[in-house]
Design a protein around this motif. Structure first.
Motif, PDB file in Angstrom:
ATOM      1  N   ILE A   1       7.647  11.701   4.408  1.00 11.39           N
ATOM      2  CA  ILE A   1       6.448  11.034   3.904  1.00 11.39           C
ATOM      3  C   ILE A   1       5.403  11.131   4.708  1.00 11.39           C
ATOM      4  CG2 ILE A   1       5.776   8.780   3.140  1.00 11.39           C
ATOM      5  CD1 ILE A   1       8.121   9.622   1.545  1.00 11.39           C
ATOM      6  N   GLN A   2       5.445  10.603   6.033  1.00 14.34           N
ATOM      7  CA  GLN A   2       4.410  10.996   6.900  1.00 14.34           C
ATOM      8  C   GLN A   2       4.958  11.231   8.416  1.00 14.34           C
ATOM      9  OE1 GLN A   2       2.321   7.461   5.862  1.00 14.34           O
ATOM     10  NE2 GLN A   2       3.186   6.516   7.625  1.00 14.34           N
ATOM     11  N   PRO A   3       4.165  11.700   9.274  1.00 13.34           N
ATOM     12  CA  PRO A   3       3.065  12.475   9.062  1.00 13.34           C
ATOM     13  C   PRO A   3       3.133  13.745   8.332  1.00 13.34           C
ATOM     14  CG  PRO A   3       4.047  12.911  11.151  1.00 13.34           C
ATOM     15  CD  PRO A   3       4.771  12.148  10.592  1.00 13.34           C
TER      16      PRO A   3
ATOM     17  N   SER B   1       8.908  -5.148   2.499  1.00 13.93           N
ATOM     18  CA  SER B   1       8.070  -4.791   1.431  1.00 13.93           C
ATOM     19  C   SER B   1       8.036  -2.975   1.467  1.00 13.93           C
ATOM     20  CB  SER B   1       6.498  -5.092   2.151  1.00 13.93           C
ATOM     21  OG  SER B   1       6.314  -4.702   3.455  1.00 13.93           O
ATOM     22  N   HIS B   2       7.572  -2.278   2.367  1.00 16.78           N
ATOM     23  CA  HIS B   2       7.268  -0.809   2.301  1.00 16.78           C
ATOM     24  C   HIS B   2       8.844  -0.265   2.331  1.00 16.78           C
ATOM     25  CE1 HIS B   2       3.314  -1.891   3.306  1.00 16.78           C
ATOM     26  NE2 HIS B   2       3.334  -1.892   4.480  1.00 16.78           N
ATOM     27  N   ILE B   3       9.550  -0.641   3.156  1.00 13.44           N
ATOM     28  CA  ILE B   3      10.791   0.061   3.175  1.00 13.44           C
ATOM     29  C   ILE B   3      11.759  -0.269   1.712  1.00 13.44           C
ATOM     30  CG2 ILE B   3      13.118   0.381   4.475  1.00 13.44           C
ATOM     31  CD1 ILE B   3      11.336   0.321   7.005  1.00 13.44           C
TER      32      ILE B   3
ATOM     33  N   ARG C   1       9.847  -8.692   8.360  1.00 20.79           N
ATOM     34  CA  ARG C   1       8.935  -9.194   7.263  1.00 20.79           C
ATOM     35  C   ARG C   1       7.990  -8.285   7.056  1.00 20.79           C
ATOM     36  NH1 ARG C   1       9.186 -14.696   9.576  1.00 20.79           N
ATOM     37  NH2 ARG C   1       9.832 -16.245   7.822  1.00 20.79           N
ATOM     38  N   ASP C   2       7.362  -7.716   8.109  1.00 18.53           N
ATOM     39  CA  ASP C   2       6.192  -6.778   7.970  1.00 18.53           C
ATOM     40  C   ASP C   2       6.423  -5.498   7.355  1.00 18.53           C
ATOM     41  OD1 ASP C   2       3.458  -6.040   8.807  1.00 18.53           O
ATOM     42  OD2 ASP C   2       4.053  -4.920  10.363  1.00 18.53           O
ATOM     43  N   MET C   3       7.594  -5.010   7.474  1.00 11.28           N
ATOM     44  CA  MET C   3       7.925  -3.633   7.094  1.00 11.28           C
ATOM     45  C   MET C   3       9.022  -3.467   6.305  1.00 11.28           C
ATOM     46  SD  MET C   3       5.444  -1.437   8.246  1.00 11.28           S
ATOM     47  CE  MET C   3       6.078   0.106   7.909  1.00 11.28           C
TER      48      MET C   3
ATOM     49  N   HIS D   1       0.845  -1.279  -0.011  1.00 12.63           N
ATOM     50  CA  HIS D   1       0.194   0.042  -0.005  1.00 12.63           C
ATOM     51  C   HIS D   1       0.893   1.374   0.145  1.00 12.63           C
ATOM     52  CE1 HIS D   1       0.408   0.190   4.451  1.00 12.63           C
ATOM     53  NE2 HIS D   1       0.166   1.434   4.429  1.00 12.63           N
ATOM     54  N   TYR D   2       2.160   1.167   0.361  1.00 12.61           N
ATOM     55  CA  TYR D   2       2.921   2.445   0.096  1.00 12.61           C
ATOM     56  C   TYR D   2       2.979   3.051  -1.043  1.00 12.61           C
ATOM     57  CZ  TYR D   2       4.519   2.851   5.234  1.00 12.61           C
ATOM     58  OH  TYR D   2       4.541   3.358   6.625  1.00 12.61           O
ATOM     59  N   LEU D   3       2.765   2.182  -2.193  1.00 11.80           N
ATOM     60  CA  LEU D   3       3.146   2.557  -3.450  1.00 11.80           C
ATOM     61  C   LEU D   3       1.759   3.587  -3.848  1.00 11.80           C
ATOM     62  CD1 LEU D   3       4.536  -0.524  -5.265  1.00 11.80           C
ATOM     63  CD2 LEU D   3       5.480   1.409  -4.506  1.00 11.80           C
ATOM     64  N   GLY D   4       0.819   3.110  -3.064  1.00 13.18           N
ATOM     65  CA  GLY D   4      -0.495   4.235  -3.248  1.00 13.18           C
ATOM     66  C   GLY D   4      -0.191   5.458  -2.545  1.00 13.18           C
ATOM     67  N   LYS D   5       0.752   5.762  -1.941  1.00 15.64           N
ATOM     68  CA  LYS D   5       0.949   7.090  -1.058  1.00 15.64           C
ATOM     69  C   LYS D   5       1.561   7.833  -2.148  1.00 15.64           C
ATOM     70  CE  LYS D   5       2.025   4.867   3.485  1.00 15.64           C
ATOM     71  NZ  LYS D   5       1.077   5.271   4.246  1.00 15.64           N
ATOM     72  N   SER D   6       0.993   9.155  -2.226  1.00 17.34           N
ATOM     73  CA  SER D   6       1.378  10.227  -3.033  1.00 17.34           C
ATOM     74  C   SER D   6       2.836  10.525  -2.812  1.00 17.34           C
ATOM     75  CB  SER D   6       0.347  11.209  -3.212  1.00 17.34           C
ATOM     76  OG  SER D   6       0.718  12.670  -3.785  1.00 17.34           O
TER      77      SER D   6
HETATM   78  C1  BG6 Z   1       1.386  -2.397   7.545  1.00 19.42           C
HETATM   79  C2  BG6 Z   1       2.026  -3.137   8.526  1.00 19.42           C
HETATM   80  O1  BG6 Z   1       1.507  -2.883   6.125  1.00 19.42           O
HETATM   81  O2  BG6 Z   1       1.635  -1.135   7.428  1.00 19.42           O
HETATM   82  C3  BG6 Z   1       1.671  -2.356  10.083  1.00 19.42           C
HETATM   83  O3  BG6 Z   1       1.411  -4.483   8.338  1.00 19.42           O
HETATM   84  C4  BG6 Z   1       2.009  -0.839   9.801  1.00 19.42           C
HETATM   85  O4  BG6 Z   1       2.273  -3.031  10.870  1.00 19.42           O
HETATM   86  C5  BG6 Z   1       1.488  -0.371   8.393  1.00 19.42           C
HETATM   87  O5  BG6 Z   1       1.461  -0.534  10.982  1.00 19.42           O
HETATM   88  C6  BG6 Z   1       1.835   1.016   8.488  1.00 19.42           C
HETATM   89  O6  BG6 Z   1       1.051   1.671   7.377  1.00 19.42           O
HETATM   90  P1  BG6 Z   1       1.065   3.168   7.272  1.00 19.42           P
HETATM   91  O7  BG6 Z   1       0.263   3.506   5.993  1.00 19.42           O
HETATM   92  O8  BG6 Z   1      -0.016   3.450   8.477  1.00 19.42           O
HETATM   93  O9  BG6 Z   1       2.462   3.826   7.475  1.00 19.42           O
END
Ligand code: BG6
Length: 483
Positions: free
Chosen positions: A372-374, A239-241, A234-236, A178-183
């Motif tokens: 990126i956020q907040p 994927s996102h990072i 695995r969680d972050m 879902h990070y790829l959906g963040k503007s």
């Molecule tokens: C999710 C993780 O993919 O991303 C969560 O499973 C995490 O643990 C979340 O809190 C963070 O998303 P965002 O958009 O709030 O930064």
């Protein structure tokens, strides 16, 4: 342009659906982005009447939109919603679902399935959909969204890919990060490549190191079981990072097309040097939060929340990575994520090399930070003369918010849901990205599972554990905070 379609939401009573998907769909409806005929069929294990489900949805919206919402949109949204009970014990559940969906007076026949279910259920659900012929694209489109994590390591990701591609073409598969959906994440690329001021210095000649940070003040909440099987790496990070890193470090695509961007991301992910497991202490660090104070409130430690004092699962993970290509040779990328740290902050912080001109006692090095956020922002720290008779410098900060009044605010999941219905999977992951990401983190996960590295503790609400500094290349490097 979105065709009339039905979104089939598996795991609809789960947390993601309650907090992100249903409210996100509601906001899209309020913004007039959903086709009039579009329907949502929520699928859950329990027997729930439509009335009860609609009341549940109202509860989700009330919880999310505390300031209230438009009643007319609410009526319209509620009309779109239906529920199908899919108890795991019922061998005919999918056949019954097909019968429900075949009522084309109610349900448009283009079908998007959103699998917000346990990762072990991804392949079986796709098998079941195929078994009742609900993936066949002969007359209408059929798309499947796979939530993260796509697999739990490289072999399982490959197995999942092999299993779903028995029934699905690549164009039907939507792997979510879902990070790829963040503007703000898309902006990294634009800020880099649209600014002559930045791109020429974005390399090993000028950059000392890069930090990619994602810290949260929240704990694992009610997701203890999931989290204990997953951990921060695995969680972050997987994927996102790593996706954030790819956008920060990739070469400029020949054109900003989805294919062009993906190809460059894959190249840079594949150029990250494998983490040497025999020197893990210099490259990886893990820790767990203990009880502490966050925002003036006492909170329990991870092990207490879990109710199992033997877990070594990390809620803090940091890695040092190197990218073996001409642009980044020798530049460390420090990436880290944590739950229950002192601040919630997602940013890219770039520290530049020392200036050849050293004035007085020596001055701080330049930093450039992409928030990126907040807060979506760009900050730059530069050296400037202290007014007066002496020749000396101090750090001053340029700080520009990226958001301006009146800008559209669209949540990552809303953007991705729209793309799904439009048939655009360019903000979803390609399997090569998923595989490169697992290839990188797997050896660390394996070493940690074998307890080859100690698990440090940090009090909830604190800064990074002191011991995490072992991964820095140089003594003058330090974790950069938002201020
Ligand atoms: C999710 C993780 O993919 O991303 C969560 O499973 C995490 O643990 C979340 O809190 C963070 O998303 P965002 O958009 O709030 O930064």
């Amino acid at each position: 342009q979105i065709d009339p379609c039905t979104l089939v939401l598996f795991g609809a009573s789960g947390n993601l659906s309650r907090v992100k998907l249903m409210p996100g769909l509601f906001r899209l409806d309020a913004a007039g982005r959903l086709p009039a005929e579009m329907k949502i069929l929520s699928v859950g294990r329990g027997e729930v009447s439509r009335e009860a489900w609609l009341a549940d949805i109202k509860g989700m919206l009330d919880a999310k939109f505390k300031k209230g919402y438009d009643q007319q949109v609410f009526e319209r949204f509620i009309e779109r919603n239906f529920y199908h009970a899919n108890p795991p014990t019922d061998p005919n559940a999918f056949q019954r679902m097909k019968e429900t969906l075949s009522n084309d007076k109610v349900f448009p026949q283009n079908l998007a399935y959103f699998l917000s279910v346990r990762p072990s259920d991804f392949a079986p659900v796709v098998d079941q959909l195929a078994a009742v012929d609900l993936l066949n694209e002969e007359n209408y489109w059929r798309r499947v969204v796979i939530e993260k994590p796509f697999g739990t390591d490289l072999p399982s990701a490959k197995a999942l890919q092999a299993s779903i591609t028995k029934h699905l073409k690549e164009s039907q598969i939507y792997r979510i990060d879902h990070y790829l959906g963040k503007s703000a994440l898309q902006n990294i690329m634009l800020q880099r490549f649209a600014n002559t001021l930045l791109e020429p210095i974005w390399n090993k000649d000028y950059i000392d190191h890069v930090q990619i940070t994602n810290t949260e003040m929240l704990g694992v909440g009610d997701r203890t079981q999931f989290y204990d099987a997953t951990g921060a790496l695995r969680d972050m990070i997987q994927s996102h990072i790593l996706q954030t890193l790819a956008l920060t470090a990739m070469e400029m695509p020949a054109a900003l097309t989805p294919e062009g961007i993906r190809a460059e991301k894959i190249k840079v992910l594949e150029a990250i040097r494998a983490i040497p497991v025999d020197q893990l202490d210099k490259h990886a660090f893990r820790a767990q939060y203990a009880a502490g104070e966050v925002n003036g409130e006492q909170v329990p430690g991870y092990l207490e929340e879990l109710g199992d004092s033997s877990s070594v699962v990390e809620t803090y993970a940091a890695l040092k990575l190197f990218i073996d290509n001409p642009r980044w040779e020798g530049v460390p990328f420090y990436i880290r994520t944590a739950k229950r740290l002192h601040e919630a902050d997602t940013r890219i912080s770039i520290r530049f090399k020392k200036s050849p001109l050293q004035i007085g006692d020596g001055q701080d090095q330049n930093w450039l930070m992409l928030g990126i956020q907040p807060r979506e922002c760009i900050k730059m720290e530069i050296q400037s003369k202290i007014p007066g008779l002496d020749i000396n410098t101090r750090t001053i900060q340029l700080d520009a918010a990226n958001r301006q009044d009146g800008d559209e605010s669209i949540d990552a999941y809303e953007a991705l849901l729209l793309n799904l219905m439009e048939g655009d999977n360019s903000l979803y992951l390609h399997i090569s990205e998923v595989e490169a990401q697992w290839r990188l983190v797997d050896p660390v996960i394996e070493a940690w599972a074998k307890d080859r590295q100690p698990v440090h503790q940090y009090p909830a609400g604190s800064r990074d554990p002191e011991a995490s500094k072992v991964i820095f290349e140089h003594e003058d490097q330090f974790w950069r905070y938002s201020i």
